[in-house]
Write a protein that holds these residues in place. Structure first.
Motif, PDB file in Angstrom:
ATOM      1  N   ASP A  49     -16.728 -15.836 105.788  1.00 10.28           N
ATOM      2  CA  ASP A  49     -15.767 -14.520 106.292  1.00 10.28           C
ATOM      3  C   ASP A  49     -16.285 -13.166 106.790  1.00 10.28           C
ATOM      4  OD1 ASP A  49     -12.829 -13.875 105.291  1.00 10.28           O
ATOM      5  OD2 ASP A  49     -14.328 -12.422 104.088  1.00 10.28           O
ATOM      6  N   ALA A  50     -17.505 -12.790 106.520  1.00  9.03           N
ATOM      7  CA  ALA A  50     -17.848 -11.842 107.751  1.00  9.03           C
ATOM      8  C   ALA A  50     -18.106 -11.092 109.422  1.00  9.03           C
ATOM      9  CB  ALA A  50     -19.915 -11.118 107.016  1.00  9.03           C
ATOM     10  N   ASP A  53     -14.205 -10.769 109.554  1.00 10.38           N
ATOM     11  CA  ASP A  53     -13.780  -9.144 108.677  1.00 10.38           C
ATOM     12  C   ASP A  53     -14.404  -8.412 109.745  1.00 10.38           C
ATOM     13  OD1 ASP A  53     -12.651  -9.837 106.204  1.00 10.38           O
ATOM     14  OD2 ASP A  53     -14.925  -9.310 105.280  1.00 10.38           O
ATOM     15  N   GLU A  56     -11.762  -8.230 112.771  1.00 11.90           N
ATOM     16  CA  GLU A  56     -10.231  -7.773 112.363  1.00 11.90           C
ATOM     17  C   GLU A  56     -11.149  -6.146 112.415  1.00 11.90           C
ATOM     18  OE1 GLU A  56      -8.130  -6.448 107.927  1.00 11.90           O
ATOM     19  OE2 GLU A  56      -9.983  -6.987 107.567  1.00 11.90           O
ATOM     20  N   CYS A  57     -11.948  -5.790 111.886  1.00  9.14           N
ATOM     21  CA  CYS A  57     -11.925  -4.629 112.642  1.00  9.14           C
ATOM     22  C   CYS A  57     -12.149  -3.780 113.873  1.00  9.14           C
ATOM     23  CB  CYS A  57     -13.681  -3.549 111.885  1.00  9.14           C
ATOM     24  SG  CYS A  57     -13.552  -3.441 109.675  1.00  9.14           S
ATOM     25  N   GLU A  91      -6.449 -11.949 107.906  1.00  6.22           N
ATOM     26  CA  GLU A  91      -8.224 -11.277 107.369  1.00  6.22           C
ATOM     27  C   GLU A  91      -7.321 -11.932 105.640  1.00  6.22           C
ATOM     28  OE1 GLU A  91     -10.780  -9.574 104.625  1.00  6.22           O
ATOM     29  OE2 GLU A  91      -7.963  -8.407 104.642  1.00  6.22           O
ATOM     30  N   ARG A  92      -6.772 -11.583 105.086  1.00  5.43           N
ATOM     31  CA  ARG A  92      -5.944 -12.272 103.858  1.00  5.43           C
ATOM     32  C   ARG A  92      -6.158 -13.708 104.347  1.00  5.43           C
ATOM     33  NH1 ARG A  92      -3.108  -6.812 104.169  1.00  5.43           N
ATOM     34  NH2 ARG A  92      -0.976  -8.452 105.372  1.00  5.43           N
ATOM     35  N   ASP A  95      -9.753 -14.353 103.692  1.00  4.22           N
ATOM     36  CA  ASP A  95      -9.706 -14.276 101.732  1.00  4.22           C
ATOM     37  C   ASP A  95      -9.774 -15.686 100.580  1.00  4.22           C
ATOM     38  OD1 ASP A  95     -11.290 -11.673 102.621  1.00  4.22           O
ATOM     39  OD2 ASP A  95      -9.841 -10.444 102.165  1.00  4.22           O
TER      40      ASP A  95
END
Length: 218
Positions: A49-50, A53, A56-57, A91-92, A95
């Motif tokens: 998941d990292a 993330d 996304e950034c 991103e969600r 999650d």
């Protein structure tokens, strides 16, 4: 300048699709970890998941750069803002994949428990939703966007039927409640993935037509 922004817009779309594919794979692994009782798959989702993330950034930074550099208008602005919305939904989705994987790990610590058949239906429907969402965004397909919005009600009904089945399961005091609770969380996670897909479909409508279709399918 017009050719430069077109190249950047195409690159932004490609990178957004890459992020979506990462989340799509995560959901598939998370669902498989539940049905196959495979902790390695669940761990891969959680540790992976990292990367979603980070992606996304990076996309957020690129979107801000393009907005500042080009000060786009009309369809170019909608394309960038549409991607900005979609990146958050991606991103969600990642999650939710983590949540499903974590619930799967909890189930693996309990006595073996055959998931209800409808959970398998929901997992299959979620995979279809993800695949169709990729097509919808890639082609800015309005027909597919409308279809995804309409089919969200079917996903909700399937989720509710699973919750009702698990509630009946828990009424029998002789049966462990914990397993049913985790199935409910997994079902809700899959349903939320489909909700995010619907959000992406709505962003496609915005990108293509400049219309807000949130909370409705027309």
């Amino acid at each position: 300048m017009e050719r430069i922004i077109e190249a950047d817009l195409q690159r932004l779309k490609t990178e957004t699709l890459t992020a979506f594919h990462m989340a799509q794979v995560a959901v598939d692994k998370a669902a498989r970890s539940v049905f196959e009782r495979d902790p390695a798959l669940a761990d891969a989702v959680i540790t992976g998941d990292a990367a979603i993330d980070v992606k996304e950034c990076a996309l957020d930074a690129e979107i801000l750069r393009m907005l500042a550099l080009y000060q786009p208008v009309a369809s170019d602005l909608r394309a960038i803002v549409g991607c900005m919305r979609i990146v958050g939904d991606i991103e969600r989705i990642g999650d939710q994949a983590v949540n499903i994987a974590e619930r799967g790990l909890i189930l693996m610590e309990l006595a073996p428990f055959a998931p209800p058949p409808k959970l398998g239906e929901l997992a299959a429907a979620t995979r279809d939703f993800l695949a169709n969402t990729a097509v919808c965004f890639t082609n800015l397909d309005m027909t597919m966007a409308k279809r995804l919005c309409e089919e969200a009600d079917e996903i909700l009904e399937l989720n509710i039927s699973i919750l009702k089945e698990m509630a009946e399961f828990m009424r029998d005091a002789a049966r462990p409640v914990e397993r049913a609770v985790q199935v409910c969380f997994i079902a809700h996670g899959l349903k939320r993935v489909c909700d995010q897909c619907t959000n992406i479909a709505e962003s496609v409508v915005f990108t293509r037509e400049g219309a807000c279709s949130r909370h409705r399918c027309d």
